[in-house]
Design a protein around this motif. Structure first.
Motif, PDB file in Angstrom:
ATOM      1  N   THR A 143      53.865  68.384 -68.725  1.00 51.77           N
ATOM      2  CA  THR A 143      53.607  67.120 -69.435  1.00 51.77           C
ATOM      3  C   THR A 143      52.473  67.232 -70.443  1.00 51.77           C
ATOM      4  OG1 THR A 143      51.990  66.365 -67.797  1.00 51.77           O
ATOM      5  CG2 THR A 143      54.316  65.864 -67.370  1.00 51.77           C
ATOM      6  N   GLY A 144      51.679  68.285 -70.330  1.00 54.66           N
ATOM      7  CA  GLY A 144      50.501  68.411 -71.187  1.00 54.66           C
ATOM      8  C   GLY A 144      49.326  67.594 -70.702  1.00 54.66           C
ATOM      9  N   GLN A 145      49.476  66.865 -69.590  1.00 53.54           N
ATOM     10  CA  GLN A 145      48.393  66.034 -69.055  1.00 53.54           C
ATOM     11  C   GLN A 145      47.286  66.915 -68.483  1.00 53.54           C
ATOM     12  OE1 GLN A 145      49.471  63.632 -65.667  1.00 53.54           O
ATOM     13  NE2 GLN A 145      47.704  62.279 -65.878  1.00 53.54           N
ATOM     14  N   SER A 146      46.047  66.606 -68.839  1.00 55.78           N
ATOM     15  CA  SER A 146      44.889  67.334 -68.336  1.00 55.78           C
ATOM     16  C   SER A 146      43.979  66.388 -67.574  1.00 55.78           C
ATOM     17  CB  SER A 146      44.107  67.983 -69.477  1.00 55.78           C
ATOM     18  OG  SER A 146      44.860  69.005 -70.096  1.00 55.78           O
ATOM     19  N   LEU A 147      43.176  66.960 -66.697  1.00 58.90           N
ATOM     20  CA  LEU A 147      42.267  66.169 -65.869  1.00 58.90           C
ATOM     21  C   LEU A 147      41.094  67.051 -65.463  1.00 58.90           C
ATOM     22  CD1 LEU A 147      41.975  63.404 -64.312  1.00 58.90           C
ATOM     23  CD2 LEU A 147      43.030  64.576 -62.358  1.00 58.90           C
ATOM     24  N   CYS A 148      39.897  66.462 -65.455  1.00 60.86           N
ATOM     25  CA  CYS A 148      38.712  67.136 -64.941  1.00 60.86           C
ATOM     26  C   CYS A 148      38.333  66.458 -63.634  1.00 60.86           C
ATOM     27  CB  CYS A 148      37.562  67.040 -65.940  1.00 60.86           C
ATOM     28  SG  CYS A 148      36.088  67.976 -65.453  1.00 60.86           S
ATOM     29  N   VAL A 149      38.167  67.253 -62.572  1.00 60.57           N
ATOM     30  CA  VAL A 149      37.838  66.722 -61.246  1.00 60.57           C
ATOM     31  C   VAL A 149      36.636  67.479 -60.695  1.00 60.57           C
ATOM     32  CG1 VAL A 149      38.628  66.309 -58.886  1.00 60.57           C
ATOM     33  CG2 VAL A 149      40.255  66.175 -60.794  1.00 60.57           C
ATOM     34  N   GLY A 150      35.678  66.722 -60.170  1.00 61.58           N
ATOM     35  CA  GLY A 150      34.533  67.331 -59.512  1.00 61.58           C
ATOM     36  C   GLY A 150      34.229  66.618 -58.214  1.00 61.58           C
ATOM     37  N   HIS A 151      33.534  67.308 -57.310  1.00 65.69           N
ATOM     38  CA  HIS A 151      33.062  66.646 -56.092  1.00 65.69           C
ATOM     39  C   HIS A 151      31.831  67.367 -55.582  1.00 65.69           C
ATOM     40  CE1 HIS A 151      34.794  69.224 -52.600  1.00 65.69           C
ATOM     41  NE2 HIS A 151      34.998  69.905 -53.699  1.00 65.69           N
ATOM     42  N   PHE A 152      31.006  66.616 -54.850  1.00 67.57           N
ATOM     43  CA  PHE A 152      29.834  67.204 -54.211  1.00 67.57           C
ATOM     44  C   PHE A 152      29.498  66.415 -52.959  1.00 67.57           C
ATOM     45  CE2 PHE A 152      27.855  64.046 -57.038  1.00 67.57           C
ATOM     46  CZ  PHE A 152      26.820  63.510 -56.268  1.00 67.57           C
ATOM     47  N   HIS A 153      28.681  67.028 -52.117  1.00 70.73           N
ATOM     48  CA  HIS A 153      28.193  66.384 -50.897  1.00 70.73           C
ATOM     49  C   HIS A 153      26.705  66.138 -51.099  1.00 70.73           C
ATOM     50  CE1 HIS A 153      28.011  66.508 -46.181  1.00 70.73           C
ATOM     51  NE2 HIS A 153      27.715  65.318 -46.691  1.00 70.73           N
ATOM     52  N   GLY A 154      26.314  64.871 -51.093  1.00 70.12           N
ATOM     53  CA  GLY A 154      24.933  64.516 -51.387  1.00 70.12           C
ATOM     54  C   GLY A 154      23.981  64.802 -50.243  1.00 70.12           C
ATOM     55  N   LEU A 155      22.715  64.842 -50.582  1.00 71.93           N
ATOM     56  CA  LEU A 155      21.658  65.119 -49.619  1.00 71.93           C
ATOM     57  C   LEU A 155      21.699  64.169 -48.436  1.00 71.93           C
ATOM     58  CD1 LEU A 155      18.608  65.652 -51.991  1.00 71.93           C
ATOM     59  CD2 LEU A 155      19.805  67.398 -50.677  1.00 71.93           C
ATOM     60  N   ARG A 156      21.519  64.715 -47.266  1.00 65.26           N
ATOM     61  CA  ARG A 156      21.324  63.893 -46.078  1.00 65.26           C
ATOM     62  C   ARG A 156      19.828  63.792 -45.802  1.00 65.26           C
ATOM     63  NH1 ARG A 156      20.340  64.106 -40.673  1.00 65.26           N
ATOM     64  NH2 ARG A 156      21.381  62.526 -39.404  1.00 65.26           N
ATOM     65  N   ASP A 157      19.338  62.577 -45.728  1.00 64.43           N
ATOM     66  CA  ASP A 157      17.934  62.310 -45.432  1.00 64.43           C
ATOM     67  C   ASP A 157      17.886  61.448 -44.178  1.00 64.43           C
ATOM     68  OD1 ASP A 157      15.314  61.385 -45.282  1.00 64.43           O
ATOM     69  OD2 ASP A 157      15.102  61.207 -47.458  1.00 64.43           O
ATOM     70  N   PRO A 158      17.334  61.947 -43.065  1.00 61.37           N
ATOM     71  CA  PRO A 158      17.313  61.158 -41.825  1.00 61.37           C
ATOM     72  C   PRO A 158      16.641  59.801 -41.972  1.00 61.37           C
ATOM     73  CG  PRO A 158      16.741  63.442 -41.369  1.00 61.37           C
ATOM     74  CD  PRO A 158      16.779  63.301 -42.861  1.00 61.37           C
ATOM     75  N   SER A 159      15.816  59.622 -43.002  1.00 62.97           N
ATOM     76  CA  SER A 159      15.128  58.339 -43.183  1.00 62.97           C
ATOM     77  C   SER A 159      16.011  57.282 -43.852  1.00 62.97           C
ATOM     78  CB  SER A 159      13.856  58.531 -44.008  1.00 62.97           C
ATOM     79  OG  SER A 159      14.164  58.910 -45.332  1.00 62.97           O
TER      80      SER A 159
END
Length: 268
Positions: A143-159
């Motif tokens: 189809t010629g369709q393009s896509l940019c995909v990203g992901h991350f896991h953010g910092l865990r702070d017990p506070s």
């Protein structure tokens, strides 16, 4: 295209997660809290720290890849340490992110890096642990369709999940890595377990580059399942470029419960 993001919780509820993954019919799958076995391992290992005591699949990355034979797979290791088998024997394990792209899609660019720290090879250590990020550009040659995909896991702070200097730097690094592949020339999706509150200053930073929060846009009030017992119900987010705000279908289903997080599902 269908894009799905989920904190997979190390595959702790594998009996529900496996059939759900197999039935997804997904084009780009982004999973956080993914284990990988760098050595021969039993199916299950145990992770224990002052905050958690979790049974985990020893090789969730391999498990998911086996369920998705028609997908290309990419793993981003953030840490390597030892977990225990049921006999108390220490077994090396890696922890990070997994990304799967349907094989018929062309992966035209790929990048991964860190939004906090660098690879920690010698144990899990004190919080905050390093956090990785993956970004991919794909094109459907039919189809010629393009896509940019990203992901991350953010910092865990017990506070808590409030704004901190470390989280500001995390957002800056996430934006820099994402923009290294996305020049606002194609539709884009950025997702993950950000470990942020909905009013975080990070979302204004993302909006400045043209990425908008679907959780707020659709007034989603809970991204957790009943397996998560705490009262704070926000952790997971999916951001999209302007052209996808109205031209896509977004869902955050509460069933089946495949983790203590709900999946984020986008049909473009």
């Amino acid at each position: 295209m269908k894009v799905v993001s989920l904190n997979a919780w190390g595959g702790q509820v594998w009996d529900a997660l496996a059939p759900w993954i197999a039935s997804l019919d997904v084009d780009v799958l982004c999973l956080q809290e993914v284990t990988r076995a760098p050595v021969q391992s039993p199916e299950w290992l145990r992770y224990v720290d002052p905050y958690r005591d979790l049974a985990q699949r020893s090789d969730l990355f391999g498990d998911i890849s086996a369920l998705l034979p028609d997908h290309q797979s990419f793993f981003a290791a953030a840490t390597r340490g030892v977990l225990m088998d049921d006999q108390g024997v220490a077994v090396h394990s890696e922890h990070g992110l997994g990304l799967w792209v349907r094989r018929n899609l062309a992966v035209t660019q790929f990048a991964q890096g860190f939004v906090h720290g660098t690879f920690r090879p010698d144990g899990w250590g004190a919080e905050p642990v390093p956090r990785a990020m993956q970004v991919v550009r794909v094109q459907d040659p039919g189809t010629g369709q393009s896509l940019c995909v990203g992901h991350f896991h953010g910092l865990r702070d017990p506070s808590g999940k409030g704004d901190t200097a470390a989280r500001t730097r995390q957002t800056e690094r996430a934006i820099a890595l994402f923009r290294s592949l996305w020049q606002q020339d194609i539709p884009a999706v950025l997702a993950g377990d950000f470990n942020l509150l909905p009013d975080s200053a990070s979302f204004a930073q993302f909006a400045q580059i043209g990425l908008h929060d679907l959780i707020a846009h659709h007034r989603i009030m809970d991204t957790r399942t009943t397996l998560y017992k705490k009262s704070q119900r926000f952790a997971d987010y999916m951001l999209v470029s302007n052209d996808l705000l109205a031209e896509s279908v977004f869902d955050v289903p509460d069933q089946p419960e495949v983790s203590d997080h709900r999946p984020l599902i986008l049909d473009i």
